[in-house]
Design a protein around this motif. Structure first.
Motif, PDB file in Angstrom:
ATOM      1  N   TRP A 211      60.171  11.327  20.597  1.00  0.00           N
ATOM      2  CA  TRP A 211      60.294  10.496  21.800  1.00  0.00           C
ATOM      3  C   TRP A 211      59.197   9.441  21.777  1.00  0.00           C
ATOM      4  CZ3 TRP A 211      64.216  10.941  25.375  1.00  0.00           C
ATOM      5  CH2 TRP A 211      65.043  12.062  25.227  1.00  0.00           C
ATOM      6  N   ASN A 212      59.624   8.190  21.815  1.00  0.00           N
ATOM      7  CA  ASN A 212      58.713   7.052  21.812  1.00  0.00           C
ATOM      8  C   ASN A 212      59.025   6.223  23.059  1.00  0.00           C
ATOM      9  OD1 ASN A 212      56.848   5.078  20.838  1.00  0.00           O
ATOM     10  ND2 ASN A 212      58.577   3.880  20.070  1.00  0.00           N
ATOM     11  N   LEU A 213      58.220   6.393  24.101  1.00  0.00           N
ATOM     12  CA  LEU A 213      58.527   5.807  25.406  1.00  0.00           C
ATOM     13  C   LEU A 213      57.352   4.985  25.926  1.00  0.00           C
ATOM     14  CD1 LEU A 213      59.978   9.056  27.055  1.00  0.00           C
ATOM     15  CD2 LEU A 213      61.265   7.286  25.834  1.00  0.00           C
ATOM     16  N   LEU A 214      57.692   3.899  26.600  1.00  0.00           N
ATOM     17  CA  LEU A 214      56.682   3.077  27.268  1.00  0.00           C
ATOM     18  C   LEU A 214      57.049   2.968  28.743  1.00  0.00           C
ATOM     19  CD1 LEU A 214      54.316   1.082  27.534  1.00  0.00           C
ATOM     20  CD2 LEU A 214      55.878  -0.737  26.765  1.00  0.00           C
ATOM     21  N   PHE A 215      56.147   3.454  29.591  1.00  0.00           N
ATOM     22  CA  PHE A 215      56.324   3.345  31.035  1.00  0.00           C
ATOM     23  C   PHE A 215      55.310   2.342  31.591  1.00  0.00           C
ATOM     24  CE2 PHE A 215      57.929   7.655  30.222  1.00  0.00           C
ATOM     25  CZ  PHE A 215      59.113   7.645  30.943  1.00  0.00           C
ATOM     26  N   LYS A 216      55.749   1.595  32.605  1.00  0.00           N
ATOM     27  CA  LYS A 216      54.835   0.715  33.329  1.00  0.00           C
ATOM     28  C   LYS A 216      54.879   1.061  34.810  1.00  0.00           C
ATOM     29  CE  LYS A 216      54.417  -3.419  30.449  1.00  0.00           C
ATOM     30  NZ  LYS A 216      54.526  -4.900  30.423  1.00  0.00           N
ATOM     31  N   VAL A 226      54.250   7.439  25.650  1.00  0.00           N
ATOM     32  CA  VAL A 226      54.604   8.778  25.176  1.00  0.00           C
ATOM     33  C   VAL A 226      55.039   8.617  23.729  1.00  0.00           C
ATOM     34  CG1 VAL A 226      56.197  10.715  25.385  1.00  0.00           C
ATOM     35  CG2 VAL A 226      55.334   9.591  27.444  1.00  0.00           C
ATOM     36  N   ASN A 227      54.363   9.314  22.840  1.00  0.00           N
ATOM     37  CA  ASN A 227      54.694   9.227  21.419  1.00  0.00           C
ATOM     38  C   ASN A 227      54.587  10.636  20.845  1.00  0.00           C
ATOM     39  OD1 ASN A 227      53.778   8.602  18.373  1.00  0.00           O
ATOM     40  ND2 ASN A 227      55.031   6.946  19.167  1.00  0.00           N
ATOM     41  N   GLN A 228      55.710  11.348  20.841  1.00  0.00           N
ATOM     42  CA  GLN A 228      55.665  12.773  20.535  1.00  0.00           C
ATOM     43  C   GLN A 228      56.762  13.164  19.553  1.00  0.00           C
ATOM     44  OE1 GLN A 228      56.298  14.286  24.446  1.00  0.00           O
ATOM     45  NE2 GLN A 228      54.238  13.871  25.165  1.00  0.00           N
ATOM     46  N   LEU A 229      56.371  13.908  18.552  1.00  0.00           N
ATOM     47  CA  LEU A 229      57.314  14.559  17.646  1.00  0.00           C
ATOM     48  C   LEU A 229      57.083  16.051  17.794  1.00  0.00           C
ATOM     49  CD1 LEU A 229      59.417  14.413  15.323  1.00  0.00           C
ATOM     50  CD2 LEU A 229      57.487  14.508  13.749  1.00  0.00           C
ATOM     51  N   SER A 230      58.098  16.777  18.229  1.00  0.00           N
ATOM     52  CA  SER A 230      57.883  18.196  18.509  1.00  0.00           C
ATOM     53  C   SER A 230      59.125  19.013  18.197  1.00  0.00           C
ATOM     54  CB  SER A 230      57.501  18.396  19.982  1.00  0.00           C
ATOM     55  OG  SER A 230      58.548  17.957  20.832  1.00  0.00           O
ATOM     56  N   THR A 231      58.896  20.307  18.046  1.00  0.00           N
ATOM     57  CA  THR A 231      59.986  21.274  17.919  1.00  0.00           C
ATOM     58  C   THR A 231      60.294  21.809  19.310  1.00  0.00           C
ATOM     59  OG1 THR A 231      59.284  21.920  15.694  1.00  0.00           O
ATOM     60  CG2 THR A 231      60.711  23.451  16.895  1.00  0.00           C
ATOM     61  N   GLN A 232      61.542  21.699  19.721  1.00  0.00           N
ATOM     62  CA  GLN A 232      61.928  22.182  21.040  1.00  0.00           C
ATOM     63  C   GLN A 232      62.936  23.319  20.906  1.00  0.00           C
ATOM     64  OE1 GLN A 232      62.342  19.719  24.378  1.00  0.00           O
ATOM     65  NE2 GLN A 232      61.437  17.913  23.432  1.00  0.00           N
TER      66      GLN A 232
END
Length: 263
Positions: A211-216, A226-232
């Motif tokens: 997940w590569n997200l930019l919030f303002k 948000v810059n996350q690589l994870s096992t879900q």
């Protein structure tokens, strides 16, 4: 991801521009051959529609011969092939191969496999995870409107998962968070979904998600990444003959909320 990694390597070798070059006549590539491959990819990417506009500046339009040689000669390893730079490299390679990005390649390979092998009895489970992630992304796009109805078709109303997700997201909406999607600035990728537990009324699935997200923030324009690589892990249950997600283990859940609290 290892399967995708190897598949991409095979497709590069089979690419018409590669086959019809000097590389097509060589069985074992050396440094000079990767330099040629780098030039071939650069020429193709310079004309790619997918890299016209903001995405070109986000991921670039070249791949060094050193990176390509490492990609071909090193075996896949989770630790070395899960960072953002490597995923951007895979995005560019997939664009060279004729796809929109890595996610498009993964989806295409998945659909090919389903067509080749016939309908898999468990395909609806993996599709549920894909659909859920798509719904979450749409949910974020509507911030600061807190529209959890988008998730309820896939998640049980009274589930602990929906309660947690609703709480975390409501805090962000209350702070007037907006998701920035212009020029593909926010995106996500889902891959390597597989069934861990298969019982009559309970299924457990594991996925790799980036997940590569930019919030303002509305008034201040303050940016949060948000810059996350994870096992879900997804816990899916059958209640009243209906399969939906009951719970989820995400090691990064609530991370943005906690980060904001410490600022």
């Amino acid at each position: 991801m290892k399967t995708i990694y190897n598949s991409i390597r095979d497709e590069i070798i089979k690419h018409s521009k590669v086959r019809n070059s000097v590389l097509g006549n060589v069985n074992e590539w050396k440094r000079s051959h990767y330099i040629i491959l780098s030039e071939i990819i650069k020429d193709e990417l310079s004309e790619a529609e997918e890299l016209k506009g903001g995405k070109k500046f986000e991921i670039g339009n070249t791949i060094s011969h050193v990176t390509l040689q490492r990609f071909f000669e090193n075996d896949y390893q989770d630790k070395t092939h899960s960072d953002l730079r490597f995923l951007k490299t895979l995005d560019k390679i997939c664009i060279f191969l004729g796809y929109k990005d890595l996610n498009d390649y993964i989806l295409t390979v998945r659909y090919r496999k389903e067509n080749d092998e016939g309908t898999d009895d468990q395909s609806y489970l993996t599709q549920m995870v894909y659909d859920y992630c798509a719904a979450v992304f749409e949910f974020y796009k509507q911030f600061p409107t807190h529209n959890t109805e988008l998730l309820k078709g896939l998640v049980f109303d009274d589930s602990p998962f929906l309660e947690r997700a609703s709480q975390f997201s409501k805090e962000l909406c209350d702070k007037d968070f907006h998701l920035i999607t212009k020029n593909n600035r926010s995106n996500y990728e889902v891959f390597d979904i597989h069934v861990v537990t298969d019982e009559p009324d309970k299924k457990i699935l594991e996925s790799q998600e980036f997940w590569n997200l930019l919030f303002k923030v509305g008034e201040t324009g303050e940016e949060h990444f948000v810059n996350q690589l994870s096992t879900q892990i997804y816990f899916i249950r059958k209640i009243n003959d209906t399969w939906k997600i009951w719970d989820n283990y995400n090691p990064d859940a609530g991370m943005l909320n906690r980060k904001i609290e410490t600022i």
